[in-house]
Scaffold this motif. Structure first.
Motif, PDB file in Angstrom:
ATOM      1  N   GLN A  52       0.834  -1.205   0.000  1.00  0.00           N
ATOM      2  CA  GLN A  52       0.000   0.000   0.000  1.00  0.00           C
ATOM      3  C   GLN A  52       0.871   1.259   0.000  1.00  0.00           C
ATOM      4  N   GLN A  53       1.766   1.319   0.955  1.00  0.00           N
ATOM      5  CA  GLN A  53       2.704   2.433   1.028  1.00  0.00           C
ATOM      6  C   GLN A  53       4.086   1.929   0.632  1.00  0.00           C
ATOM      7  N   PRO A  54       4.650   2.444  -0.461  1.00  0.00           N
ATOM      8  CA  PRO A  54       5.934   1.917  -0.936  1.00  0.00           C
ATOM      9  C   PRO A  54       7.079   2.277   0.015  1.00  0.00           C
ATOM     10  N   LEU A  55       8.123   1.468  -0.053  1.00  0.00           N
ATOM     11  CA  LEU A  55       9.368   1.797   0.610  1.00  0.00           C
ATOM     12  C   LEU A  55      10.079   2.846  -0.245  1.00  0.00           C
ATOM     13  N   ILE A  56      10.429   3.965   0.362  1.00  0.00           N
ATOM     14  CA  ILE A  56      10.989   5.082  -0.398  1.00  0.00           C
ATOM     15  C   ILE A  56      12.450   5.310   0.002  1.00  0.00           C
ATOM     16  N   VAL A  57      13.298   5.413  -1.008  1.00  0.00           N
ATOM     17  CA  VAL A  57      14.686   5.823  -0.831  1.00  0.00           C
ATOM     18  C   VAL A  57      14.858   7.132  -1.582  1.00  0.00           C
ATOM     19  N   LYS A  58      15.293   8.161  -0.888  1.00  0.00           N
ATOM     20  CA  LYS A  58      15.323   9.493  -1.501  1.00  0.00           C
ATOM     21  C   LYS A  58      16.547  10.258  -1.020  1.00  0.00           C
ATOM     22  N   GLY A  59      17.143  11.031  -1.927  1.00  0.00           N
ATOM     23  CA  GLY A  59      18.279  11.863  -1.549  1.00  0.00           C
ATOM     24  C   GLY A  59      19.064  12.291  -2.767  1.00  0.00           C
ATOM     25  N   ALA A  60      20.216  12.945  -2.505  1.00  0.00           N
ATOM     26  CA  ALA A  60      21.050  13.430  -3.596  1.00  0.00           C
ATOM     27  C   ALA A  60      21.480  12.262  -4.478  1.00  0.00           C
ATOM     28  N   GLY A  61      21.254  12.413  -5.770  1.00  0.00           N
ATOM     29  CA  GLY A  61      21.530  11.312  -6.689  1.00  0.00           C
ATOM     30  C   GLY A  61      22.539  11.640  -7.760  1.00  0.00           C
ATOM     31  N   ALA A  62      23.231  12.750  -7.619  1.00  0.00           N
ATOM     32  CA  ALA A  62      24.253  13.125  -8.605  1.00  0.00           C
ATOM     33  C   ALA A  62      25.265  14.032  -7.926  1.00  0.00           C
ATOM     34  N   GLY A  63      26.404  14.189  -8.590  1.00  0.00           N
ATOM     35  CA  GLY A  63      27.463  15.025  -8.042  1.00  0.00           C
ATOM     36  C   GLY A  63      28.671  14.201  -7.651  1.00  0.00           C
ATOM     37  N   ALA A  64      29.833  14.797  -7.801  1.00  0.00           N
ATOM     38  CA  ALA A  64      31.075  14.074  -7.549  1.00  0.00           C
ATOM     39  C   ALA A  64      31.210  13.636  -6.099  1.00  0.00           C
ATOM     40  N   ASP A  65      30.821  14.510  -5.173  1.00  0.00           N
ATOM     41  CA  ASP A  65      30.982  14.182  -3.746  1.00  0.00           C
ATOM     42  C   ASP A  65      30.159  12.969  -3.340  1.00  0.00           C
ATOM     43  N   VAL A  66      28.863  12.972  -3.716  1.00  0.00           N
ATOM     44  CA  VAL A  66      27.998  11.876  -3.278  1.00  0.00           C
ATOM     45  C   VAL A  66      28.340  10.582  -4.009  1.00  0.00           C
ATOM     46  N   THR A  67      28.749  10.685  -5.278  1.00  0.00           N
ATOM     47  CA  THR A  67      29.162   9.478  -5.998  1.00  0.00           C
ATOM     48  C   THR A  67      30.421   8.898  -5.368  1.00  0.00           C
ATOM     49  N   ALA A  68      31.377   9.772  -5.053  1.00  0.00           N
ATOM     50  CA  ALA A  68      32.601   9.310  -4.384  1.00  0.00           C
ATOM     51  C   ALA A  68      32.281   8.669  -3.041  1.00  0.00           C
ATOM     52  N   SER A  69      31.323   9.236  -2.320  1.00  0.00           N
ATOM     53  CA  SER A  69      30.968   8.662  -1.019  1.00  0.00           C
ATOM     54  C   SER A  69      30.337   7.291  -1.179  1.00  0.00           C
ATOM     55  N   GLY A  70      29.592   7.096  -2.290  1.00  0.00           N
ATOM     56  CA  GLY A  70      29.019   5.777  -2.556  1.00  0.00           C
ATOM     57  C   GLY A  70      30.087   4.744  -2.853  1.00  0.00           C
ATOM     58  N   ILE A  71      31.097   5.149  -3.620  1.00  0.00           N
ATOM     59  CA  ILE A  71      32.223   4.254  -3.888  1.00  0.00           C
ATOM     60  C   ILE A  71      32.964   3.947  -2.585  1.00  0.00           C
ATOM     61  N   PHE A  72      33.162   4.985  -1.793  1.00  0.00           N
ATOM     62  CA  PHE A  72      33.801   4.840  -0.479  1.00  0.00           C
ATOM     63  C   PHE A  72      33.042   3.806   0.353  1.00  0.00           C
ATOM     64  N   ALA A  73      31.720   3.906   0.347  1.00  0.00           N
ATOM     65  CA  ALA A  73      30.898   2.978   1.138  1.00  0.00           C
ATOM     66  C   ALA A  73      31.075   1.537   0.654  1.00  0.00           C
TER      67      ALA A  73
END
Length: 815
Positions: free
Chosen positions: A786-807
């Motif tokens: 009924q209510q979907p599971l939502i994932v939301k946040g910054a999805g572009a940019g060098a900093d956040v992409t680098a942090s994803g690789i870091f993770a």
């Protein structure tokens, strides 16, 4: 009485001899002393090498002999006053004349016997001891030279030494009887056989000499001075984190020295063990260091494993066949043959099926062993009952050693698990009933990786070292390097992770540093590196063969992604923000997943969808926990969301795209983002992670761009067409505005079908207020129907992409 021994590295120069003399004098303050000396550093090797050259009728041995003579004469001139040099100069020259005569005989006969080898190899100790004795005399010490060749009686057959202790001990006491010197200088290594012919105690035998004198005199302790701070947890030259052990037992020392720990010659313990004589190993150059004390027990050693060591000069002999099964006495015949050939077996393992026997022997004895065994079992081989003996080379033995291993459960499991996780294959295993040693045969190329892996597992503060090799150091790559540098201390203290960057590459240059690249100066190091080459980059990583190696791809290159399978097949983990591999043909995507599982290497690509957002990880957890995916709706392009959030039909559309490029939200080729291909790849990856076998062409792509713009071949032409199509973009925007809707580029997966395209979103939809470059994903599942599971946040940019690789790198570290 003190008994000391000094190795060749301690005597490599006159300055070092002076340093040794100061140590000896400190011991003399407490008691009379026997000091055993090796040859000057490197001399014994030269003596044997000259003999080989002479036997081959190579006169270059004369040049080496002259250099060695000059070295010894120069030492005399520096250590002893001019007026007192004549007698020792004459004695040393006489010894070199004898050597020259021996080499001439070898040269003329064109033959080098073992007897001659033993005779010539002992001259180094005689020469060094004569010079050092005179130096002590002229330093005010009452010193006396004792020739060990007249005292120690031993039989040496192929480096297997048998000492006649009764005669030798009696000789030691007689040699000292009636003498009142404060210092007795003894040449190590040398002895004589029962017929009075000069012999040796085997390479490294100076330790043994000191132990024999200590055993004869029943002293409390033997002091072994060398160039390291004692016995180490592992070879410090191969394992930088290894540290010296304060206390170990005789048995532990015996195991470690037998398995390659070169600090102590294995037979040294024989005359000391029963008399409970301790051995104190000290560093000549750092005498203030505590060193290692070897004694009956090691109460201060609280670890289950005391040390890790290895032997790399071995070969494996394998014999197998159905004719061995159930045949009494087969093993007896096998080992009797080796005994008759005087071949020592280092390791034994036999299958419980009795179908095969595998032994390790010294590499220079393997061929003789094979010939002897094939001859002994000629009939069985002829009738096909067993196969001819095979030799396996390029192997080594690694061993865990420790008195307390038997009281700790699961050590073998930890050992083999650690090796397996780093793709180190085990060829054979042996464990004694005392459980003091667990040995495994591995490929020689894996020795350093294995030693470091096991040292990390058993000795270091629970921590893990990750070795990164990064390609792509642009916006994302440079941010990743900044983050790694900033978080270095945090990772080590909080997560027990030591992350090192050992290799960097961009499209022009590549650079490696086995000690770790300075992340504060990486750009300059890379600029001064060698020409970039993708195959050489892979080959170098493979050659280094380091544990916990991780290849990080920060590019969008299809060519680089084609190398992932090679990295994974060599147990090198892959972390990437490059979507091409996971959006490639399904068979290739599946191959990468299989290789990751087969070779225990992680393949992580969280940043393929949503940059730093945990979208793929969330999806995997849902599926792993038994949930089922019904539908996924998502805005997966931070660049497109940025563009349509900022385009108000006031400034031209192409200007908004240019701004997105400048902010780093788009790929270098913005057409990849605006065409919807990038979003199509992302929903394809989510579809595959959800269990659907889809290809990129299966994704329905409703592009808002004109055909003309999609066919352009460079950014300049692309922007020119966007400018020409401005009226169309205005029309699309005005229509959405009239409908009180926002424009969003939406990806959707439902019932195994996927599509992407520009949509009008009304104010009630979760996508409506999505701002900036944010991404959002709605998961509709059994549990979230009924209510979907939502994932939301910054999805572009060098900093956040680098942090994803870091993770993703951190995930590997925690694995």
């Amino acid at each position: 009485m003190n008994v000391l021994k000094f190795g060749g590295s301690s005597l490599a120069s006159p300055d070092r001899i002076k340093l040794v003399a100061e140590t000896v004098k400190k011991h003399l303050q407490n008691d009379k002393t026997i000091a055993v000396f090796s040859a000057f550093g490197g001399v014994t090797n030269d003596l044997l090498y000259m003999a080989e050259l002479a036997s081959q009728e190579d006169t270059s041995y004369k040049e080496i002999l002259a250099k060695n003579e000059k070295r010894h004469l120069d030492a005399i001139k520096e250590l002893i006053p001019v007026k007192s040099q004549s007698s020792v100069l004459s004695r040393v020259k006489a010894e070199f004349n004898r050597l020259e005569t021996l080499y001439e005989g070898v040269y003329l006969l064109n033959e080098l016997s073992n007897k001659t080898k033993h005779v010539v190899s002992g001259f180094g100790e005689i020469l060094s001891s004569l010079i050092i004795t005179e130096y002590f005399k002229h330093s005010g010490v009452n010193a006396d030279f004792l020739d060990a060749r007249e005292i120690i009686v031993s039989r040496n057959l192929n480096e297997k030494v048998q000492v006649n202790y009764d005669v030798t001990y009696r000789n030691v006491k007689e040699a000292l009887n009636g003498k009142n010197s404060e210092l007795y200088v003894v040449p190590g290594f040398v002895a004589k056989n029962g017929q009075g012919v000069p012999s040796t105690l085997g390479r490294g035998g100076s330790d043994f000499t000191a132990a024999i004198f200590a055993g004869a005199l029943e002293v409390d302790k033997v002091w072994i001075y060398t160039d390291v701070n004692g016995m180490y947890t592992a070879n410090p030259y191969l394992v930088p984190q290894a540290y010296s052990l304060k206390n170990i037992s005789y048995e532990e020392a015996m195991e470690l020295s037998h398995f390659g720990a070169k600090v102590l010659y294995p037979p040294t313990l024989q005359p000391l063990l029963n008399k409970n004589i301790k051995i104190h190993i000290k560093n000549t150059f750092k005498p203030e260091e505590e060193g290692t004390l070897i004694s009956r027990s090691s109460p201060e050693n609280f670890r289950s494993v005391t040390g890790i060591t290895h032997i790399d000069s071995i070969k494996m002999l394998n014999i197998e066949g159905s004719g061995m099964v159930g045949i009494p006495g087969f093993s007896k015949r096998f080992f009797e043959v080796l005994f008759q050939e005087n071949i020592n077996v280092v390791l034994i393992t036999q299958a419980s099926s009795e179908h095969s026997i595998c032994v390790a022997v010294k590499d220079d004895e393997a061929e003789d062993a094979r010939e002897a065994l094939n001859e002994a079992f000629e009939v069985e081989i002829q009738y096909g009952k067993i196969k001819p003996v095979e030799i396996e080379d390029k192997v080594a033995i690694i061993a865990l050693v420790g008195d307390r291993m038997k009281s700790h459960h699961g050590l073998s499991g930890k050992m083999f698990s650690a090796l397996g996780n780093n793709n180190i294959n085990i060829r054979a295993i042996a464990q004694g009933s005392s459980e003091r040693n667990i040995s495994a045969v591995i490929a020689k190329k894996d020795v350093q990786k294995a030693l470091n892996t096991l040292h990390e597992q058993f000795f270091e503060v629970p921590s893990k070292e990750l070795n990164l090799f990064i390609t792509g150091v642009g916006n994302v790559g440079s941010k990743l390097l900044d983050q790694l540098q900033t978080q270095e201390k945090y990772l080590l203290e909080k997560l027990r992770l030591k992350v090192r960057v050992l290799g960097l590459s961009n499209s022009r240059k590549m650079h490696f540093d086995e000690n770790g690249i300075d992340l504060g100066n990486w750009a300059k190091a890379l600029e001064n590196g060698e020409k970039a080459d993708k195959k050489k980059f892979f080959d170098k990583i493979n050659e280094l063969n380091l544990r916990n190696s991780v290849f990080v791809d920060n590019t969008a290159s299809a060519e680089i992604s084609s190398w992932y399978k090679d990295y994974l097949a060599n147990s090198i983990s892959v972390v990437t923000c490059n979507k091409i591999a996971c959006a490639d043909d399904f068979v290739n995507y599946q191959q990468l997943q299989n290789l990751s599982r087969e070779f225990g290497a992680s393949f992580l690509y969280e940043t393929n969808v949503g940059a730093g957002l945990p979208i793929i990880d969330t999806l995997k957890n849902l599926i792993a926990s038994g949930d089922r995916i019904h539908k996924i709706q998502a805005v997966l392009s931070g660049s497109l969301n940025f563009v349509f959030n900022n385009y108000k039909a006031e400034e031209p559309f192409y200007k908004t795209v240019e701004m997105a490029m400048k902010e780093g939200y788009t790929e270098p080729d913005p057409k990849i983002d605006l065409s919807g291909v990038d979003v199509a790849r992302k929903i394809l990856i989510l579809a595959r992670e959800s269990g659907y076998n889809l290809e990129l062409e299966d994704i329905e792509n409703e592009s808002f761009l004109s055909e003309e713009s999609l066919k352009t071949e460079n950014n300049e032409d692309f922007f020119a067409v966007l400018e020409k199509d401005e009226d169309k973009f205005k029309e699309v925007y005005k229509q959405a505005e009239e409908n009180n809707a926002q424009l969003k580029y939406v990806a959707q997966l439902e019932n195994g079908e996927a599509k992407v395209g520009l949509q009008e979103v009304d104010p009630k939809h979760p996508f409506y207020d999505l701002s900036g470059s944010d991404n959002i994903v709605l998961f509709f599942t059994d549990r979230y129907s009924q209510q979907p599971l939502i994932v939301k946040g910054a999805g572009a940019g060098a900093d956040v992409t680098a942090s994803g690789i870091f993770a993703d790198v951190i995930r590997i570290g925690k694995k």
